[in-house]
Motif scaffolding. Structure first.
Motif, PDB file in Angstrom:
ATOM      1  N   PRO A  50      18.035  76.521 -25.204  1.00  0.00           N
ATOM      2  CA  PRO A  50      18.786  76.307 -24.070  1.00  0.00           C
ATOM      3  C   PRO A  50      18.084  76.025 -22.801  1.00  0.00           C
ATOM      4  O   PRO A  50      18.555  76.039 -21.647  1.00  0.00           O
ATOM      5  CB  PRO A  50      19.395  77.984 -23.892  1.00  0.00           C
ATOM      6  N   VAL A  51      16.619  76.035 -23.053  1.00  0.00           N
ATOM      7  CA  VAL A  51      15.514  75.870 -21.665  1.00  0.00           C
ATOM      8  C   VAL A  51      15.757  74.349 -21.488  1.00  0.00           C
ATOM      9  O   VAL A  51      15.182  73.442 -22.234  1.00  0.00           O
ATOM     10  CB  VAL A  51      14.407  76.580 -21.991  1.00  0.00           C
ATOM     11  N   VAL A  52      15.840  74.069 -20.196  1.00  0.00           N
ATOM     12  CA  VAL A  52      15.272  72.678 -19.555  1.00  0.00           C
ATOM     13  C   VAL A  52      13.925  72.875 -19.365  1.00  0.00           C
ATOM     14  O   VAL A  52      13.477  73.434 -18.444  1.00  0.00           O
ATOM     15  CB  VAL A  52      16.138  72.445 -18.229  1.00  0.00           C
ATOM     16  N   THR A  53      13.205  71.829 -20.189  1.00  0.00           N
ATOM     17  CA  THR A  53      11.608  71.715 -20.026  1.00  0.00           C
ATOM     18  C   THR A  53      11.239  70.570 -19.292  1.00  0.00           C
ATOM     19  O   THR A  53      10.122  70.402 -19.010  1.00  0.00           O
ATOM     20  CB  THR A  53      11.250  71.660 -21.298  1.00  0.00           C
ATOM     21  N   GLY A  54      12.161  69.579 -19.056  1.00  0.00           N
ATOM     22  CA  GLY A  54      11.707  68.454 -18.517  1.00  0.00           C
ATOM     23  C   GLY A  54      12.997  67.548 -18.111  1.00  0.00           C
ATOM     24  O   GLY A  54      14.023  67.950 -18.295  1.00  0.00           O
ATOM     25  N   ALA A  55      12.842  66.267 -17.606  1.00  0.00           N
ATOM     26  CA  ALA A  55      13.941  65.297 -17.364  1.00  0.00           C
ATOM     27  C   ALA A  55      13.551  64.051 -17.603  1.00  0.00           C
ATOM     28  O   ALA A  55      12.508  63.777 -17.845  1.00  0.00           O
ATOM     29  CB  ALA A  55      14.301  65.528 -15.787  1.00  0.00           C
ATOM     30  N   LEU A  56      14.492  63.266 -17.943  1.00  0.00           N
ATOM     31  CA  LEU A  56      14.496  61.639 -18.100  1.00  0.00           C
ATOM     32  C   LEU A  56      15.179  61.297 -16.849  1.00  0.00           C
ATOM     33  O   LEU A  56      16.212  61.404 -16.697  1.00  0.00           O
ATOM     34  CB  LEU A  56      15.216  61.347 -19.474  1.00  0.00           C
ATOM     35  N   ALA A  57      14.220  60.439 -16.120  1.00  0.00           N
ATOM     36  CA  ALA A  57      14.931  59.627 -15.242  1.00  0.00           C
ATOM     37  C   ALA A  57      14.917  58.267 -15.483  1.00  0.00           C
ATOM     38  O   ALA A  57      14.379  57.455 -16.065  1.00  0.00           O
ATOM     39  CB  ALA A  57      14.024  59.792 -14.021  1.00  0.00           C
ATOM     40  N   LEU A  58      16.280  57.688 -15.056  1.00  0.00           N
ATOM     41  CA  LEU A  58      16.950  56.393 -15.445  1.00  0.00           C
ATOM     42  C   LEU A  58      16.696  55.680 -14.156  1.00  0.00           C
ATOM     43  O   LEU A  58      17.266  56.200 -13.123  1.00  0.00           O
ATOM     44  CB  LEU A  58      18.110  56.284 -15.965  1.00  0.00           C
ATOM     45  N   ILE A  59      15.849  54.696 -14.003  1.00  0.00           N
ATOM     46  CA  ILE A  59      15.639  53.950 -12.686  1.00  0.00           C
ATOM     47  C   ILE A  59      16.297  52.513 -12.633  1.00  0.00           C
ATOM     48  O   ILE A  59      16.326  51.588 -13.647  1.00  0.00           O
ATOM     49  CB  ILE A  59      14.240  53.785 -12.587  1.00  0.00           C
ATOM     50  N   HIS A  60      16.764  52.154 -11.458  1.00  0.00           N
ATOM     51  CA  HIS A  60      17.394  50.895 -11.253  1.00  0.00           C
ATOM     52  C   HIS A  60      17.222  50.151  -9.708  1.00  0.00           C
ATOM     53  O   HIS A  60      17.026  51.062  -8.893  1.00  0.00           O
ATOM     54  CB  HIS A  60      18.806  50.747 -11.529  1.00  0.00           C
ATOM     55  N   GLN A  61      16.915  49.136  -9.764  1.00  0.00           N
ATOM     56  CA  GLN A  61      16.908  48.365  -8.257  1.00  0.00           C
ATOM     57  C   GLN A  61      18.224  48.697  -7.476  1.00  0.00           C
ATOM     58  O   GLN A  61      19.275  48.505  -8.094  1.00  0.00           O
ATOM     59  CB  GLN A  61      16.764  47.099  -8.282  1.00  0.00           C
ATOM     60  N   ARG A  62      17.995  49.385  -6.443  1.00  0.00           N
ATOM     61  CA  ARG A  62      19.432  49.575  -5.644  1.00  0.00           C
ATOM     62  C   ARG A  62      19.925  48.647  -4.801  1.00  0.00           C
ATOM     63  O   ARG A  62      19.288  47.946  -3.724  1.00  0.00           O
ATOM     64  CB  ARG A  62      18.879  50.829  -4.567  1.00  0.00           C
ATOM     65  N   ARG A  63      21.035  48.112  -5.006  1.00  0.00           N
ATOM     66  CA  ARG A  63      22.044  47.038  -4.197  1.00  0.00           C
ATOM     67  C   ARG A  63      23.230  47.309  -3.770  1.00  0.00           C
ATOM     68  O   ARG A  63      23.742  46.754  -3.041  1.00  0.00           O
ATOM     69  CB  ARG A  63      21.930  45.776  -5.192  1.00  0.00           C
ATOM     70  N   GLY A  64      23.460  48.569  -4.358  1.00  0.00           N
ATOM     71  CA  GLY A  64      24.981  48.979  -3.828  1.00  0.00           C
ATOM     72  C   GLY A  64      25.449  49.689  -4.851  1.00  0.00           C
ATOM     73  O   GLY A  64      25.043  50.116  -5.988  1.00  0.00           O
ATOM     74  N   ARG A  65      27.110  50.004  -4.758  1.00  0.00           N
ATOM     75  CA  ARG A  65      27.971  50.751  -5.623  1.00  0.00           C
ATOM     76  C   ARG A  65      27.685  50.316  -7.019  1.00  0.00           C
ATOM     77  O   ARG A  65      27.656  51.091  -8.270  1.00  0.00           O
ATOM     78  CB  ARG A  65      29.160  50.671  -5.192  1.00  0.00           C
ATOM     79  N   SER A  66      27.460  49.027  -7.348  1.00  0.00           N
ATOM     80  CA  SER A  66      27.383  48.772  -8.803  1.00  0.00           C
ATOM     81  C   SER A  66      26.274  49.451  -9.588  1.00  0.00           C
ATOM     82  O   SER A  66      26.481  49.535 -10.888  1.00  0.00           O
ATOM     83  CB  SER A  66      27.081  47.117  -9.149  1.00  0.00           C
TER      84      SER A  66
END
Length: 247
Positions: free
Chosen positions: A208-224
């Motif tokens: 039940p313990v949050v030990t880390g995070a996975l970050a998903l990354i993308h170039q920012r261009r807009g709502r898409s």
């Protein structure tokens, strides 16, 4: 929180941490003189700290150069978890499922630190941040915001008090977003750390313990990009759940 309970930095503790990090980042070790320049302290004071760290196994000495010792690893073994362990092949597989680079992240004090990355990163300036495990401000990254949201409430309160001294607007915005982050178990950053980067973070758990995070990354261009990251996160969460069920 009372003045007594506030999480304030301590000069000696800071120096010890800087010494350990400098030793960890130097494959051939560092000298006392080099450490003294790093922490901006007299060499005699640094030598006293180094002597204590060697005596307790946090540093190893060879030819008057100091490297990180085994004690930090032993403490992790005693704790039985702390640092999430995801192999490189698994991270690369997660990146393929998501269709985005994936960064494995932990909280270290007031910072988010990337432990590893999976997949090809199409934003080259972010590569050194991950590969060199550079610290990033908690409230300026999606992963940092997620990790702070799932920090113990008492500790989180103290951290936010300290952060508010430097960035009160970011703290106010985070407090407003906190219920939604905890409910959805998803955090976002739309250009918070880099105006050209969108990020979404999901938790890494040990029971039940949050030990880390996975970050998903993308170039920012807009709502898409937001919709694309939503779909990527959904695919990755389904993949993780399926993998856990098959074990």
């Amino acid at each position: 929180m009372s003045e007594h309970g506030r999480r304030r930095r301590h000069r000696t503790v800071d120096r010890v941490v800087w010494i350990l990090e400098a030793a960890a980042r130097a494959p051939d070790g560092v000298t006392v003189a080099e450490l003294a320049r790093t922490v901006e302290a007299p060499a005699s004071s640094v030598q006293d700290l180094v002597n204590g760290l060697v005596a307790t196994g946090f540093l190893l000495e060879q030819h008057r150069r100091f490297r990180l010792g085994p004690a930090p690893h032993v403490l992790n073994l005693i704790a039985g978890r702390v640092v999430p362990r995801i192999g490189q092949a698994e991270l690369d597989g997660m990146s393929r499922v998501a269709g985005t680079p994936v960064l494995l992240t932990v909280r270290v004090g007031l910072d988010a630190v990337y432990l590893a990355r999976g997949g090809e990163d199409h934003i080259p300036r972010l590569v050194p941040l991950a590969d060199q495990h550079m610290a990033r401000p908690l409230l300026r990254t999606a992963a940092g915001r997620l990790l702070l949201a799932f920090t113990d409430e008492t500790e989180r309160r103290g951290l936010l008090e300290e952060l508010a001294r430097h960035d009160p607007e970011a703290v106010a915005e985070f407090r407003s977003a906190l219920p939604a982050i905890r409910a959805s178990r998803i955090s976002r950053s739309e250009g918070l750390a880099d105006p050209e980067v969108s990020a979404l973070a999901i938790p890494v758990t040990d029971g039940p313990v949050v030990t880390g995070a996975l970050a998903l990354i993308h170039q920012r261009r807009g709502r898409s990009e937001r919709l694309r990251l939503d779909r990527a996160a959904a695919r990755l969460l389904a993949h993780i759940q399926e993998s856990q069920m098959s074990r």
